[in-house]
Design a protein around this motif. Sequence first.
Motif, short mmCIF file in Angstrom:
data_model
loop_
_atom_site.label_atom_id
_atom_site.label_comp_id
_atom_site.label_asym_id
_atom_site.label_seq_id
_atom_site.Cartn_x
_atom_site.Cartn_y
_atom_site.Cartn_z
N VAL A 2 2.29 -4.90 -8.11
CA VAL A 2 2.49 -3.52 -7.67
C VAL A 2 2.66 -3.49 -6.15
CG1 VAL A 2 0.01 -3.06 -7.42
CG2 VAL A 2 1.55 -1.18 -7.94
N VAL A 3 3.32 -2.45 -5.67
CA VAL A 3 3.40 -2.18 -4.24
C VAL A 3 2.44 -1.03 -3.98
CG1 VAL A 3 4.85 -1.40 -2.34
CG2 VAL A 3 5.79 -2.96 -4.06
N ILE A 4 1.52 -1.22 -3.05
CA ILE A 4 0.51 -0.20 -2.77
C ILE A 4 0.81 0.49 -1.45
CG2 ILE A 4 -1.94 0.21 -2.29
CD1 ILE A 4 -2.52 -2.17 -4.19
N ALA A 5 0.90 1.80 -1.50
CA ALA A 5 1.11 2.63 -0.31
C ALA A 5 -0.24 3.16 0.12
CB ALA A 5 2.06 3.78 -0.62
N ALA A 6 -0.69 2.77 1.30
CA ALA A 6 -1.97 3.26 1.83
C ALA A 6 -1.71 4.59 2.52
CB ALA A 6 -2.54 2.24 2.82
N VAL A 7 -2.24 5.66 1.94
CA VAL A 7 -1.93 7.00 2.45
C VAL A 7 -3.18 7.76 2.87
CG1 VAL A 7 0.19 7.20 1.09
CG2 VAL A 7 -1.96 8.01 0.11
N ASP A 8 -2.96 8.67 3.81
CA ASP A 8 -3.99 9.61 4.22
C ASP A 8 -3.33 10.97 4.35
OD1 ASP A 8 -2.58 9.53 6.60
OD2 ASP A 8 -4.11 8.42 7.69
N GLY A 28 11.66 -4.43 -8.65
CA GLY A 28 11.47 -4.13 -10.06
C GLY A 28 10.02 -4.03 -10.48
N THR A 29 9.21 -3.42 -9.64
CA THR A 29 7.80 -3.27 -9.95
C THR A 29 7.38 -1.81 -9.72
OG1 THR A 29 5.62 -4.26 -9.60
CG2 THR A 29 6.97 -3.88 -7.63
N ASP A 30 6.13 -1.51 -9.94
CA ASP A 30 5.63 -0.15 -9.77
C ASP A 30 5.08 0.04 -8.36
OD1 ASP A 30 6.13 0.58 -12.44
OD2 ASP A 30 4.25 -0.35 -13.07
N ALA A 31 5.05 1.29 -7.94
CA ALA A 31 4.41 1.67 -6.68
C ALA A 31 3.20 2.51 -7.00
CB ALA A 31 5.38 2.45 -5.79
N GLN A 32 2.23 2.46 -6.11
CA GLN A 32 0.98 3.17 -6.31
C GLN A 32 0.49 3.66 -4.94
OE1 GLN A 32 -2.91 0.71 -6.91
NE2 GLN A 32 -1.99 1.04 -8.91
N ALA A 33 0.04 4.89 -4.89
CA ALA A 33 -0.51 5.45 -3.65
C ALA A 33 -2.03 5.33 -3.70
CB ALA A 33 -0.11 6.91 -3.50
N ASP A 102 -3.34 -7.67 -7.58
CA ASP A 102 -2.36 -8.73 -7.29
C ASP A 102 -1.11 -8.11 -6.69
OD1 ASP A 102 -1.40 -11.34 -7.15
OD2 ASP A 102 -0.60 -11.30 -9.19
N ALA A 103 -1.31 -7.29 -5.66
CA ALA A 103 -0.23 -6.52 -5.05
C ALA A 103 0.84 -7.41 -4.44
CB ALA A 103 -0.80 -5.60 -3.97
N ASP A 104 2.09 -7.00 -4.65
CA ASP A 104 3.21 -7.67 -4.00
C ASP A 104 3.16 -7.38 -2.50
OD1 ASP A 104 4.76 -8.73 -6.31
OD2 ASP A 104 4.81 -6.60 -6.85
N TYR A 105 2.89 -6.13 -2.16
CA TYR A 105 2.84 -5.68 -0.78
C TYR A 105 1.87 -4.52 -0.65
CZ TYR A 105 7.24 -8.17 -0.10
OH TYR A 105 8.20 -9.14 -0.05
N VAL A 106 1.32 -4.39 0.55
CA VAL A 106 0.60 -3.18 0.95
C VAL A 106 1.43 -2.57 2.06
CG1 VAL A 106 -1.48 -2.21 1.98
CG2 VAL A 106 -1.66 -4.08 0.33
N VAL A 107 1.76 -1.30 1.93
CA VAL A 107 2.56 -0.61 2.93
C VAL A 107 1.65 0.36 3.67
CG1 VAL A 107 4.58 0.84 3.36
CG2 VAL A 107 4.59 -0.77 1.44
N LEU A 108 1.68 0.28 4.99
CA LEU A 108 0.87 1.20 5.79
C LEU A 108 1.56 1.50 7.10
CD1 LEU A 108 -0.50 -1.07 7.80
CD2 LEU A 108 -2.16 -1.20 5.98
#
Length: 144
Positions: A2-8, A28-33, A102-108
């Motif tokens: 998954v790709v994780i978006a760190a949000v506030d 080709g994966t899911d994103a999650q906030a 097992d995140a592919d990326y963390v986006v912040l």
Amino acid sequence: MVVIAAVDRSGRASIVLEEAERLAEAFGTDAQAAHVLSKEEFVALQRSQVDETGSAIPTGAIQRAATEVAEEIVEDAGYEMAAVGLVGTPAEELINHATAQDADYVVLAGRERSAVGKALFGSTAQAVILHGHLPVVFVPVDSS
């Protein structure tokens, strides 16, 4: 994965969500906030609850409140993705969650922190980058 978006609740959330969605589509994966309710916010909520009702908020309810914040941020920005609420120290919780997923990326994103307009990493961003041992995508913030 998954790709994780760190949000506030800041204005930076929409650019983080946009980049997370773009990466998820590309790979080709899911994103999650993910929103982390900090210890300070948790204490403030507990105090407010105790003042109003005389009893503390159950831990599960605090986690649900953090998830609701994440859902609200995603909805307000016009995206559709899973939302996760975490409670604790933001960097630590993001790293733990990303590792467990097992995140592919963390986006912040960072924030502009100086009077002369230098964009610097915030303490959470810096801690995730330095201590996360996982791929991080840092989205610069436009100061204009």
